[in-house]
Design an enzyme around this catalytic site. Structure first.
Site, mmCIF file in Angstrom:
data_model
loop_
_atom_site.group_PDB
_atom_site.id
_atom_site.type_symbol
_atom_site.label_atom_id
_atom_site.label_comp_id
_atom_site.label_asym_id
_atom_site.label_seq_id
_atom_site.Cartn_x
_atom_site.Cartn_y
_atom_site.Cartn_z
ATOM 1 N N LYS A 71 0.828 -1.203 0.000
ATOM 2 C CA LYS A 71 0.000 0.000 0.000
ATOM 3 C C LYS A 71 0.868 1.260 0.000
ATOM 4 C CE LYS A 71 -4.034 -0.531 2.404
ATOM 5 N NZ LYS A 71 -4.908 -0.806 3.597
ATOM 6 N N GLU A 116 0.621 -4.888 4.373
ATOM 7 C CA GLU A 116 -0.438 -5.350 5.268
ATOM 8 C C GLU A 116 -0.857 -6.748 4.872
ATOM 9 O OE1 GLU A 116 -3.020 -1.446 6.622
ATOM 10 O OE2 GLU A 116 -4.011 -2.941 5.405
ATOM 11 N N LYS A 117 -1.205 -7.531 5.862
ATOM 12 C CA LYS A 117 -1.793 -8.847 5.578
ATOM 13 C C LYS A 117 -3.139 -8.626 4.897
ATOM 14 C CE LYS A 117 -3.065 -13.076 8.082
ATOM 15 N NZ LYS A 117 -2.233 -13.949 7.222
ATOM 16 N N HIS A 167 -16.029 -3.627 5.173
ATOM 17 C CA HIS A 167 -15.512 -2.286 5.440
ATOM 18 C C HIS A 167 -16.538 -1.579 6.323
ATOM 19 C CE1 HIS A 167 -13.514 1.630 4.270
ATOM 20 N NE2 HIS A 167 -14.645 2.021 4.825
ATOM 21 N N GLU A 218 -7.374 3.093 8.076
ATOM 22 C CA GLU A 218 -6.887 4.458 7.833
ATOM 23 C C GLU A 218 -7.874 5.482 8.380
ATOM 24 O OE1 GLU A 218 -6.914 6.333 4.064
ATOM 25 O OE2 GLU A 218 -8.687 5.299 3.330
ATOM 26 N N ASN A 260 -9.610 9.251 7.263
ATOM 27 C CA ASN A 260 -9.776 10.295 6.259
ATOM 28 C C ASN A 260 -10.099 11.594 6.998
ATOM 29 O OD1 ASN A 260 -9.339 8.689 3.930
ATOM 30 N ND2 ASN A 260 -11.339 7.784 4.236
ATOM 31 N N ARG A 282 -11.321 14.500 6.538
ATOM 32 C CA ARG A 282 -12.144 15.392 5.708
ATOM 33 C C ARG A 282 -13.579 14.883 5.729
ATOM 34 N NH1 ARG A 282 -12.967 11.540 1.713
ATOM 35 N NH2 ARG A 282 -11.173 10.213 1.322
ATOM 36 N N VAL A 323 -17.468 11.232 0.914
ATOM 37 C CA VAL A 323 -18.519 11.120 -0.104
ATOM 38 C C VAL A 323 -19.832 10.631 0.525
ATOM 39 C CG1 VAL A 323 -19.185 9.913 -2.222
ATOM 40 C CG2 VAL A 323 -16.816 10.673 -1.931
ATOM 41 N N ARG A 335 -23.773 5.547 -5.343
ATOM 42 C CA ARG A 335 -22.970 6.511 -6.106
ATOM 43 C C ARG A 335 -23.335 6.367 -7.583
ATOM 44 N NH1 ARG A 335 -16.849 7.100 -3.668
ATOM 45 N NH2 ARG A 335 -17.370 6.697 -1.483
HETATM 46 P P1 ADP Z 1 -14.598 8.333 0.582
HETATM 47 O O1 ADP Z 1 -14.109 7.494 1.674
HETATM 48 O O2 ADP Z 1 -15.044 9.683 0.909
HETATM 49 O O3 ADP Z 1 -15.486 7.568 -0.295
HETATM 50 P P2 ADP Z 1 -12.648 7.991 -1.383
HETATM 51 O O4 ADP Z 1 -11.439 7.316 -0.850
HETATM 52 O O5 ADP Z 1 -13.572 7.249 -2.253
HETATM 53 O O6 ADP Z 1 -13.305 8.627 -0.146
HETATM 54 O O7 ADP Z 1 -12.198 9.329 -2.108
HETATM 55 C C1 ADP Z 1 -13.056 10.418 -2.267
HETATM 56 C C2 ADP Z 1 -12.631 11.176 -3.467
HETATM 57 O O8 ADP Z 1 -11.326 11.651 -3.318
HETATM 58 C C3 ADP Z 1 -12.639 10.371 -4.729
HETATM 59 O O9 ADP Z 1 -12.996 11.224 -5.779
HETATM 60 C C4 ADP Z 1 -11.188 9.917 -4.828
HETATM 61 O O10 ADP Z 1 -10.857 9.656 -6.161
HETATM 62 C C5 ADP Z 1 -10.462 11.102 -4.270
HETATM 63 N N1 ADP Z 1 -9.220 10.807 -3.546
HETATM 64 C C6 ADP Z 1 -9.087 10.460 -2.267
HETATM 65 N N2 ADP Z 1 -7.799 10.362 -1.906
HETATM 66 C C7 ADP Z 1 -7.074 10.649 -2.998
HETATM 67 C C8 ADP Z 1 -5.659 10.718 -3.276
HETATM 68 N N3 ADP Z 1 -4.736 10.466 -2.353
HETATM 69 N N4 ADP Z 1 -5.302 11.037 -4.522
HETATM 70 C C9 ADP Z 1 -6.214 11.285 -5.459
HETATM 71 N N5 ADP Z 1 -7.536 11.255 -5.251
HETATM 72 C C10 ADP Z 1 -7.982 10.936 -4.049
HETATM 73 P P1 ADP Z 2 -7.805 4.109 0.318
HETATM 74 O O1 ADP Z 2 -6.931 5.093 1.020
HETATM 75 O O2 ADP Z 2 -7.504 3.970 -1.111
HETATM 76 O O3 ADP Z 2 -9.246 4.316 0.648
HETATM 77 P P2 ADP Z 2 -7.807 1.874 2.193
HETATM 78 O O4 ADP Z 2 -6.603 1.479 2.983
HETATM 79 O O5 ADP Z 2 -8.894 2.579 2.904
HETATM 80 O O6 ADP Z 2 -7.346 2.704 0.920
HETATM 81 O O7 ADP Z 2 -8.388 0.567 1.516
HETATM 82 C C1 ADP Z 2 -9.383 0.626 0.531
HETATM 83 C C2 ADP Z 2 -10.097 -0.711 0.448
HETATM 84 O O8 ADP Z 2 -9.183 -1.766 0.127
HETATM 85 C C3 ADP Z 2 -10.750 -1.173 1.744
HETATM 86 O O9 ADP Z 2 -12.044 -0.622 1.918
HETATM 87 C C4 ADP Z 2 -10.788 -2.678 1.568
HETATM 88 O O10 ADP Z 2 -11.855 -3.084 0.750
HETATM 89 C C5 ADP Z 2 -9.492 -2.946 0.838
HETATM 90 N N1 ADP Z 2 -8.407 -3.237 1.791
HETATM 91 C C6 ADP Z 2 -7.533 -2.360 2.304
HETATM 92 N N2 ADP Z 2 -6.652 -2.955 3.131
HETATM 93 C C7 ADP Z 2 -6.979 -4.260 3.141
HETATM 94 C C8 ADP Z 2 -6.448 -5.430 3.803
HETATM 95 N N3 ADP Z 2 -5.392 -5.358 4.602
HETATM 96 N N4 ADP Z 2 -7.050 -6.634 3.560
HETATM 97 C C9 ADP Z 2 -8.116 -6.721 2.729
HETATM 98 N N5 ADP Z 2 -8.660 -5.671 2.104
HETATM 99 C C10 ADP Z 2 -8.105 -4.458 2.282
HETATM 100 MG MG MG Z 3 -10.107 4.225 2.540
#
Ligand code: ADP
Ligand code: ADP
Ligand code: MG
Length: 461
Positions: free
Chosen positions: A159, A201-202, A209, A289, A291, A293, A296, A339
């Site tokens: 990641k 991460e494992k 989620h 993680e 967020n 902010r 969505v 969405r």
């Molecule tokens: P939420 O948890 O609010 O659904 P998302 O992870 O789906 O958040 O991201 C919300 C919006 O922000 C999406 O349009 C996604 O593409 C954008 N986004 C979030 N983090 C990043 C990043 N690090 N770089 C680019 N776009 C991001």
């Molecule tokens: P982002 O910042 O892109 O939102 P996240 O770390 O929140 O990334 O992960 C996005 C999605 O990926 C999670 O909602 C889950 O479905 C999957 N995911 C993330 N980490 C793991 C994990 N360790 N094992 C299985 N699925 C994962």
């Molecule tokens: Mg996330």
């Protein structure tokens, strides 16, 4: 100090949402836009609009200097970053404050600590919140990655520390794959996020989620319960619900309180979300993680609690204490958000920009459509494909699904293919009806179930 005028540093449906909240509070609104977005709905609704640059996000919505200059010139006293773009950029938050304005969000330091996924994992551990087994920090190189992978066992996830929106994540099944993917993932993360840092991460198989909505004013910290967001494609949420219907009451309490503990640990200000993976079978949960902010999917939380989270962001950023204590926050009924993207679900979700020739939106109690659309609007091809979100609230999950199917049938967006047919098929699916799904469910369902179901719903329609 209360906020008199705000610059909306975003686009699309969230810009519209922020403007509506500002107007309800009597705040003057200034909307930034790229050269490709002069016609967007938020520009029409705002009191004033400023062109901040060419279509490419790096030259407009991600251009810190251009955004700050627009804010200064417009004489606003605050900036709302929305989600995506600069919303989780601690340096942007600092730059807004250094320019003498209010950044509507947490401090630059809180964003750097919690928005960096590796730093946040360490913070979670310190606050006693269980994390997914994995590397302690950024993995220095391939040798360290091999060592960690050996400890936690394959499959593992690579990641990006600065990733988001489902981007910057890869699954590797073996040492050979790890050796091949590690340098690629690092180079890609550097190009996409300006930070090549990776962690391991494992893989938690068959997890859900589940995420907790937190809010703080720097002194007081509350949660607004949780959301279930397991229906995902390419790790991006597609459909979200509140509450997480399968959580036992004691587990809900533990999860929500662990998120509040994290907020307290950093003296959090504003709205945030703590994300977890939850294993139904064992009852284990793992932090993934934060967020820092508005998200969505915040409307499902607003529907079940009756609070306006974006208005609350304005009030707290303006210096007010939280308007509620934990005891004032109760949840009633069930809410689901779909969405709606400009993508063709029958053609591998190909993006489908174009002109909206006709728009018909369902109305009624417990039905909400947060959108950037209007009749005659031309969707530009430069940005993400989210057009809007249909949110439905009802007394039970079962009645909510029925109401959702009716609302989706009434929602008519003509001119471009959208994901509405996908949502209608999901709303009528037996497994979705039972709530029997996990984060990998939707991608499998799209292959095995959707084609037949969509055929049937088309006949019915
Ligand atoms: P939420 O948890 O609010 O659904 P998302 O992870 O789906 O958040 O991201 C919300 C919006 O922000 C999406 O349009 C996604 O593409 C954008 N986004 C979030 N983090 C990043 C990043 N690090 N770089 C680019 N776009 C991001
Ligand atoms: P982002 O910042 O892109 O939102 P996240 O770390 O929140 O990334 O992960 C996005 C999605 O990926 C999670 O909602 C889950 O479905 C999957 N995911 C993330 N980490 C793991 C994990 N360790 N094992 C299985 N699925 C994962
Ligand atoms: Mg996330």
């Amino acid at each position: 100090m209360t906020i008199g005028a705000v610059l909306v540093a975003n686009r699309g449906e969230i810009a519209v949402r922020v403007i509506k909240a500002a107007k309800a509070l009597g705040i003057r609104t200034v909307q930034v836009h790229s050269a490709a977005d002069a016609d967007m709905l938020a520009v029409r609704l705002a009191d004033e609009a400023v062109n901040i640059g060419p279509p490419a996000p790096k030259k407009s919505y991600l251009n810190i200097e251009a955004v700050i200059a627009a804010a200064k010139a417009a004489g606003v006293d605050a900036v709302h970053p929305g989600y995506g773009f600069l919303s989780e950029n601690g340096d942007f938050a600092d730059a807004v404050r250094d320019a003498g304005m209010i950044f509507i969000g947490p401090s630059g330091d809180a964003i750097r600590t919690l928005g960096d996924k590796v730093a946040a994992r360490q913070m979670a551990k310190r606050a006693g919140v269980p994390t997914v087994p994995g590397s302690d920090g950024r993995v220095a190189g391939l040798d360290a990655a091999r060592l960690f992978a050996g400890e936690i066992g394959f499959p593992v996830m690579l990641k990006a520390a600065a990733g988001g929106g489902g981007r910057g994540i890869r699954i590797v099944d073996s040492i050979a794959q790890l050796e091949q993917q590690f340098p690629l993932a690092s180079a890609e993360a550097l190009a996409a996020f300006g930070d090549g840092g990776l962690y391991l991460e494992k893989v938690i198989a068959r997890a859900r989620h589940v995420e907790v909505q937190i809010f703080g004013d720097g002194q007081n910290f509350v949660h607004f319960f949780e959301r279930e967001c397991s229906l995902q494609r390419r790790r991006q949420k597609v459909w979200e619900e509140a509450p997480a219907f399968m959580l036992p009451a004691d587990m809900r309490e533990r999860l929500c309180m662990s998120a509040v503990a994290l907020a307290r640990e950093v003296g959090y200000r504003g709205a945030g979300t703590v994300e977890y993976l939850y294993d139904d079978e064992t009852g284990d949960f793992y932090f993934i993680e934060v967020n820092t902010r508005i998200q969505v999917e915040h409307p499902v939380t607003e529907m079940i609690t009756g609070f306006d989270l974006v208005q609350e962001m304005f009030k707290v950023a303006g210096g007010a204490a939280l308007s509620v204590t934990q005891r004032d926050i109760a949840a009633t009924g069930h809410a689901i958000e779909c969405r709606i993207n400009a993508e063709d679900p029958f053609k591998a979700f190909q993006p489908s920009p174009g002109t909206i020739t006709s728009l018909s939106v369902p109305e009624g109690e417990g039905i909400r459509f947060d959108t950037m659309l209007y009749e005659g609007y031309t969707i530009p091809p430069f940005y993400d494909s989210l057009l809007g979100k249909l949110i439905v609230h009802a007394e039970t999950r079962e009645t909510c699904l029925e109401k959702l199917a009716a609302a989706l049938t009434a929602l008519a967006i003509e001119g471009v293919p959208t994901t509405v047919p996908l949502h209608l098929a999901l709303a009528r699916d037996a497994s979705v009806g039972k709530g029997a799904f996990h984060t990998r469910f939707l991608e499998q369902w799209l292959v095995h179930d959707f084609p037949a179901l969509a055929g049937r719903t088309q006949e019915v329609a």
